[in-house]
Write an enzyme that holds these catalytic residues in place. Structure first.
Site, PDB file in Angstrom:
ATOM      1  N   GLY A  99      -2.062  -7.264   1.060  1.00 20.88           N
ATOM      2  CA  GLY A  99      -1.187  -7.666  -0.033  1.00 20.88           C
ATOM      3  C   GLY A  99       0.178  -8.119   0.475  1.00 20.88           C
TER       4      GLY A  99
ATOM      5  CB  ALA B  41      -2.812  -2.667  -1.988  1.00 19.23           C
TER       6      ALA B  41
ATOM      7  CD  GLU C 247      -3.795 -11.048  -1.318  1.00 14.63           C
ATOM      8  OE1 GLU C 247      -3.731  -9.813  -1.419  1.00 14.63           O
ATOM      9  OE2 GLU C 247      -4.586 -11.752  -1.959  1.00 14.63           O
TER      10      GLU C 247
ATOM     11  CD  GLU D 282      -6.817  -7.762   1.836  1.00 12.97           C
ATOM     12  OE1 GLU D 282      -7.136  -8.345   2.899  1.00 12.97           O
ATOM     13  OE2 GLU D 282      -5.677  -7.821   1.350  1.00 12.97           O
TER      14      GLU D 282
END
Ligand code: NAD
Length: 710
Positions: free
Chosen positions: A107, A68, A110, A130
């Site tokens: 991310g 992210a 993911e 994270e």
């Protein structure tokens, strides 16, 4: 119709019915809202297009996707969110293949978990970092990963935040194939999957539909039990376990809800905000100032360390680890022998712990050559002195080096407190002299204060900063003032800690206030560990400059007189047993009480909060003075010094960030209260603090460009 190929950030290419979508958002393909939108639109349209056989998702540049965009975390995300995007991929009727290289992190991983097939090259790195920012994966990572690789491995990755390489990822089943040319392999896989039959025939492995293998709760319970002992216990690991438990126990969609609400709660938590601040502050501190950006650096092929004591040994090891041949110099042969033995000891224990192979150990040792002869340094590119902290001794060494070193050699001092200009004045090459303040033990501590003097040449500064990077250190550029940034603020904290003893606190109460806040050790335990004689020698050196109360506060002198030098003597502020476990010592308590009576101080009870506030606010005030004198580039730089040099708890962001959370008006008011009690000689509001507090500002908003407060 094809979506607009002009949509930025994602490139589309068609290869005989297979759509290749390439993330193209330098430098790391961060998942900004614009990139998410572009990708979402492409996937939506392409997967509805019957002429498209398969989608390949890949990244341009150094890696697939590093996650992210950290800036996107403050405030609500613009749709489509990452969970929406991953769900779209996962449910696509058209097969989705992820072709991965470089960083596949957060991310980015993911996103790859939304694909139906994953291929990576040997250099790819996978991780969910994270947790290091006080978060958990928020786009299905906690739900899909255990379905793919099982609970124990998923727990390991999510709770550690560490990355793994492609070979390990293949072992775990995180990827389906390793390939030299990921795109070619992805095209082959695309054709295989497309040829396997109609879309809905169950040919696609959708992680959302898989069970978590094995319903054994042991790994989750073990992890939860392990966390209970953690200090400090932060919310993110607990939430990660909660979300993983949901993956094991609830249907996928329910688990996603648990993950989402945990993620949002963490995103808005003070711990995560502080950890994100720390992360951004480190990156900013490592950036070269504009004035040095275009300055050429000098070549450092060889190095020497003068002074083979505690610091010299560690610095020599750090240089050797970076592959730089280093000469280790000491006035005494015996000191050299001790140094080599202690370096060998450090390396042996690394080999024993599997951190180093025997060959690496041998190469490392061979890179360090001892000598008692300064003349041997005549061709050396970089010399750092770590001799006794005494301006006369250091000046003599620097003066001699000046007569020996080749022109342009970088000449650094590891001084903790001394004036770099005074040291540079001992040479005829002040332009080459710079402070490089390593922390003890140098091979462990990441902080390096880089201290240019008034006449240090920009190329010497740029070279020192480049060298710091090569050594894997977190450099912070600081100004030349006694104790620089870290030790200068530490001196304020130490002064208050001693005053608190006189006024009624015990060393163990003070230390507990710090460890409860999240420091690994309190100030008195740290003193015992380093040896109280170090602080005492420093006290002697500056005695004339101390305030009357400090001069009369002779607790340290009395401990030294009683032979209480700290851990090494078995006694300091604490008493130590054979395993060096600290015990509070009633003798020390009586010594403090006697002393308080002698100097006429009433003692009273202190609570943890009061102890902590007083010590931290003294440091913060000193930090504000450092900013006012332009001796740090930003408040965030000061935070980095404290995070990496002094164990300031990372989830509190650093002293200046912490002050911003307290509110600067509250900090100012506390100082005024202390001033009323102890006098203006000890407490006054720093001008920068005064003006920021009056304007409702924060240290975070301060910049050197602001006019200095009156
Ligand atoms: P130390 O006493 O362990 O080592 C100093 C070494 O220098 C000794 O081996 C001594 O023989 C040698 N030496 C003295 N004079 C010399 C000379 N003229 N020529 C060659 N060698 C000489 O000291 P240390 O703790 O390693 O500290 C060294 C420097 O690092 C000091 O400036 C200190 O302030 C700074 N420093 C220390 C720490 C720490 O925690 N110990 C942390 C950061 C910086």
């Amino acid at each position: 119709m094809m979506p607009a190929a002009a949509v930025p950030l994602v490139n589309l290419r068609l290869e005989r019915g297979v759509a290749i979508l390439t993330l193209d958002h330098p430098p790391v393909n961060a998942l900004s809202s614009a990139l998410r939108l572009a990708l979402y639109e492409h996937v939506r349209e392409l997967s509805a297009d019957r002429s498209i056989l398969a989608l390949i998702l890949t990244g341009a540049g150094r890696g697939f996707c590093a996650g992210a965009d950290i800036r996107d975390l403050s405030g609500a995300a613009q749709p489509p969110t990452l969970p929406d995007l991953v769900a779209l991929l996962a449910h696509s009727r058209t097969p989705v293949i992820a072709a991965l290289h470089g960083a596949v992190l957060g991310g980015g991983l993911e996103l790859a978990l939304g694909a139906h097939h994953r291929i990576a090259d040997a250099g790819a790195m996978f991780g969910l970092p994270e947790i290091k920012l006080g978060l958990i994966p928020g786009a299905g990572g906690t739900q899909r990963l255990p379905r793919l690789i099982g609970m124990p491995a998923a727990l390991g990755l999510i709770l550690s935040g560490e990355s793994i390489g492609a070979a390990r990822a293949l072992e775990l089943g995180l990827i389906d194939e390793l390939a030299g040319d990921v795109l070619a392999a992805a095209l082959a896989a695309a054709r295989r999957l497309a040829a396997a039959g109609p879309a809905d025939a169950g040919r696609l492995r959708r992680l959302d539909e898989l069970p978590v293998s094995g319903d054994d709760e042991t790994p989750l319970n073990d992890a939860a039990a392990g966390l209970a002992a953690r200090k400090p216990l932060l919310p993110a690991p607990l939430k990660a376990i909660e979300a993983l438990r949901a993956a094991a126990e609830l249907p996928f969609e329910e688990g996603m809800k648990v993950e989402r609400s945990a993620f949002l709660a963490l995103r808005d938590s003070p711990e995560s905000a502080a950890l994100r601040h720390a992360f951004a502050a480190e990156r900013e501190a490592a950036r070269l100032p504009a004035t040095l950006a275009a300055v050429p650096t000098r070549r450092i092929g060889t190095a020497a360390v003068v002074g083979a004591g505690t610091m010299g040994q560690g610095i020599a090891l750090v240089l050797a680890e970076a592959g730089i041949p280093v000469q280790l110099v000491d006035a005494e042969q015996a000191a050299l022998q001790r140094a080599l033995a202690s370096i060998a000891g450090i390396n042996r224990s690394r080999v024993a712990r599997g951190k180093l192979s025997a060959e690496q150990e041998a190469a490392l040792s061979a890179r360090i050559r001892p000598t008692v002869n300064l003349e041997d340094l005549k061709d050396t590119d970089f010399v750092i002195e770590a001799v006794f902290e005494d301006v006369a001794v250091k000046s003599a060494v620097l003066g001699r080096l000046d007569g020996i070193l080749k022109p342009g050699a970088l000449l650094a001092s590891n001084t903790s407190y001394l004036d770099i200009d005074d040291l540079a004045a001992a040479t005829r090459r002040p332009q080459d002299v710079i402070g490089m303040h390593f922390f003890s033990p140098a091979q462990v501590m990441r902080l390096l204060e880089v201290v240019p003097g008034a006449r240090t040449d920009p190329s010497a500064q740029a070279t020192a900063l480049a060298l710091a990077k090569r050594l894997g250190k977190q450099a912070v550029l600081v100004g030349n003032a006694r104790g620089f940034v870290g030790n200068r603020m530490l001196a304020r904290r130490t002064r208050e800690a001693y005053f608190l003893l006189e006024e009624g606190a015990t060393p163990w109460q003070v230390d507990a206030a710090f460890t409860d806040f999240g420091f690994p050790m309190g100030p008195f335990a740290v003193g015992d560990l380093s040896g109280l004689d170090i602080g005492w020698r420093n006290r002697r050196a500056v005695f004339d400059r101390l305030t009357p109360r400090e001069q009369r506060c002779t607790l340290l002198d009395q401990l030294i007189d009683a032979g209480r030098l700290g851990q090494k003597a078995g006694r300091g502020f604490y008493r130590y047993d054979a395993e060096r476990r600290a015990q509070p010592d009633p003798e020390v308590e009586s010594l403090i009480e006697r002393h308080a009576r002698a100097v006429g101080r009433e003692r009273r009870a202190f609570g943890s909060e009061e102890i902590l506030e007083r010590c931290l606010i003294a440091m913060i005030d000193e930090g504000a003075r450092i900013l006012g004198e332009r001796r740090a580039r930003s408040a965030a730089d000061i935070d980095v010094v404290w995070l990496h040099g002094y164990g300031f708890p990372r989830h509190r962001g650093g002293p200046m960030y912490h002050a911003d959370q307290l509110g600067l008006a509250a900090v100012r008011d506390a100082i005024l209260r202390y001033q009323a009690e102890h006098g203006a000689q000890y407490w006054a509001v720093a001008p920068v603090l005064e003006s920021l507090a009056a304007a409702g500002g924060t240290f975070g908003s301060w910049s050197p460009a602001l006019p200095e407060a009156a």
